[in-house]
Design a protein around this motif. Structure first.
Motif, PDB file in Angstrom:
ATOM      1  N   GLY A 208     -11.327 -13.993  -0.529  1.00 57.64           N
ATOM      2  CA  GLY A 208     -10.426 -15.085  -1.821  1.00 57.64           C
ATOM      3  C   GLY A 208      -8.765 -14.715  -0.816  1.00 57.64           C
ATOM      4  O   GLY A 208      -7.954 -14.286  -1.527  1.00 57.64           O
ATOM      5  N   GLU A 209      -9.390 -15.287   0.849  1.00 56.38           N
ATOM      6  CA  GLU A 209      -7.964 -14.982   1.642  1.00 56.38           C
ATOM      7  C   GLU A 209      -7.629 -16.738   1.309  1.00 56.38           C
ATOM      8  O   GLU A 209      -5.965 -16.330   1.549  1.00 56.38           O
ATOM      9  N   HIS A 231      -8.021  -8.599   1.327  1.00 61.49           N
ATOM     10  CA  HIS A 231      -7.098  -9.507   1.593  1.00 61.49           C
ATOM     11  C   HIS A 231      -7.631  -9.747  -0.405  1.00 61.49           C
ATOM     12  O   HIS A 231      -7.157  -9.320  -1.119  1.00 61.49           O
ATOM     13  N   GLY A 232      -7.474 -10.931  -1.011  1.00 63.08           N
ATOM     14  CA  GLY A 232      -7.704 -10.823  -2.506  1.00 63.08           C
ATOM     15  C   GLY A 232      -6.408 -11.514  -2.557  1.00 63.08           C
ATOM     16  O   GLY A 232      -6.647 -11.482  -4.304  1.00 63.08           O
ATOM     17  N   GLN A 251      -8.287  -2.370  -6.007  1.00 65.02           N
ATOM     18  CA  GLN A 251      -7.250  -2.508  -4.832  1.00 65.02           C
ATOM     19  C   GLN A 251      -7.569  -3.679  -3.914  1.00 65.02           C
ATOM     20  O   GLN A 251      -8.579  -3.731  -3.778  1.00 65.02           O
ATOM     21  N   LEU A 252      -6.176  -4.709  -3.624  1.00 69.38           N
ATOM     22  CA  LEU A 252      -6.473  -5.767  -2.610  1.00 69.38           C
ATOM     23  C   LEU A 252      -5.665  -5.356  -1.047  1.00 69.38           C
ATOM     24  O   LEU A 252      -5.013  -4.155  -1.368  1.00 69.38           O
ATOM     25  N   ASP A 253      -6.431  -4.870  -0.833  1.00 71.18           N
ATOM     26  CA  ASP A 253      -5.509  -4.699   1.255  1.00 71.18           C
ATOM     27  C   ASP A 253      -5.463  -5.911   1.562  1.00 71.18           C
ATOM     28  O   ASP A 253      -6.279  -5.760   2.254  1.00 71.18           O
ATOM     29  N   LEU A 254      -4.039  -5.655   1.659  1.00 70.61           N
ATOM     30  CA  LEU A 254      -3.522  -7.084   1.992  1.00 70.61           C
ATOM     31  C   LEU A 254      -2.708  -7.500   3.003  1.00 70.61           C
ATOM     32  O   LEU A 254      -2.349  -5.906   3.753  1.00 70.61           O
ATOM     33  N   CYS A 255      -2.858  -8.015   4.211  1.00 74.78           N
ATOM     34  CA  CYS A 255      -2.041  -8.048   5.625  1.00 74.78           C
ATOM     35  C   CYS A 255      -1.456  -9.630   5.535  1.00 74.78           C
ATOM     36  O   CYS A 255      -1.722 -10.565   5.894  1.00 74.78           O
TER      37      CYS A 255
END
Ligand SMILES: [Zn+2]
Length: 351
Positions: A208-209, A231-232, A251-255
């Motif tokens: 889901g990025e 991502h997500g 949890q969404l591990d965002l970048c």
């Protein structure tokens, strides 16, 4: 302040962390002659030439263009020496940026192109990570990545071999990665991720990025029930999905920088970290690939504070809470929390 803040980083890839100087030395020592030739480069390579090959300076048009930056690092990471060196250098750089705990992802199968076994790859990375943690006074766990391009049987075999080689218990989780557009449905890989959970590992997957991917994320949540999602950010478009992630504590591990470089978001203002945080979705912020994205975690926090509509207090809360969902033992999480809170008690900007 962000430099001195003790930090947790949960989403970064070993093959995105080959430093430019290291790449030059590995090439000079004869590593990856075919890959070097295929890229149209000829020795001796200047620092500037290699920098342009390894660091995505400007936003690119597509994710596929960003993924091309991994070709040379992967070609260079085909020996025990290269894997050990890059693992050591990544943890050294993270410790210097005051990251106190991090998780390093790597896909063992990508390092077997020139004949290394998964077992040797896993031994090299785990041994180097353990030594580097002691040397640089940092904590770390590894996440082994199965590839969407491989069958679930092949990914499960890889997981067993990696765990057998992991005598120090450095592996904390399993992940799934690879181009999502061609095969967005995780159903075919469910047996691999289910097996990882049975083995006591944390489960995450890249999902889901791409904008408009809320449906894919929902399917991943229903089918896989991951602990975290890499991502997500596409979840921000769907209020119901945000509620679901919040209720289940996924949890969404965002970048952010990595997604902007891949052309998925125009800039930090458009990146939905603040919207997700305000809706109560657990998030963390990471660099994805510190060398390819060309930044430290402190710089990423700083960009989100200046342009990403998150206050320093928000970022502190995200940093602190994301540590609770690390793929590490409770003793590690408790120690991190104590250290983090003790640092924060005199920093008035955080409250
Ligand atoms: Zn990633």
């Amino acid at each position: 302040m962000f430099r001195s803040m003790p930090k947790t980083e949960l989403h970064m890839h070993l093959d995105g962390a080959v430093e430019v100087k290291t790449a030059g030395e590995l090439i000079a020592a004869g590593a990856a002659p075919r890959a070097v030739k295929e890229t149209g480069l000829s020795a001796p390579l200047s620092y500037e030439t290699l920098y342009r090959r390894l660091v995505a300076e400007r936003p690119l048009a597509t994710q596929a263009e960003l993924l091309k930056y991994y070709d040379l690092p992967i070609a260079l990471l085909q020996s025990e020496e290269a894997l050990k060196r890059v693992t050591d250098e990544l943890l050294r750089a993270k410790a210097a940026d005051n990251v106190r705990y991090c998780e390093i992802r790597y896909a063992p199968q990508l390092h077997c192109v020139e004949g290394m076994s998964v077992r040797r790859v896993a031994e090299s990375v785990a041994g180097a990570a353990r030594r580097a943690c002691a040397r640089y006074n940092i904590r770390a766990r590894l996440i082994v990545v199965g590839m969407r391009s491989h069958s679930h049987e092949s990914n499960t075999d890889m997981l067993y071999s990696a765990l057998e080689a992991d005598t120090y218990g450095m592996i904390g989780g399993a992940d799934l990665a690879g181009p999502e557009a061609a095969d967005p449905d995780p159903a075919s890989q469910k047996p691999f991720l289910d097996e990882a959970r049975k083995l006591g590992l944390g489960v995450t997957l890249h999902c889901g990025e791409l904008p408009g991917s809320a449906g894919t994320i929902r399917r991943c949540v229903d089918l896989i029930a991951p602990d975290r999602i890499a991502h997500g950010s596409g979840a921000a478009d769907d209020e119901g999905l945000c509620r679901l992630l919040s209720e289940r504590g996924i949890q969404l591990d965002l970048c952010p920088t990595s997604n902007i470089q891949a052309g998925l978001y125009k800039d930090y203002t458009e990146f939905p970290a603040a919207a997700l945080h305000k809706r109560g979705v657990p998030i963390s912020i990471s660099t994805d690939s510190p060398v390819i994205s060309g930044l430290s975690l402190s710089e990423e926090y700083h960009r989100m504070a200046i342009q990403g509509r998150l206050s320093a207090a928000d970022i502190w809360k995200i940093n602190l809470n994301s540590s609770d969902r690390a793929f590490a033992d409770d003793s590690v999480k408790t120690a991190l929390k104590e250290e983090f809170l003790s640092w924060a008690k005199d920093v008035s900007e955080l409250y």
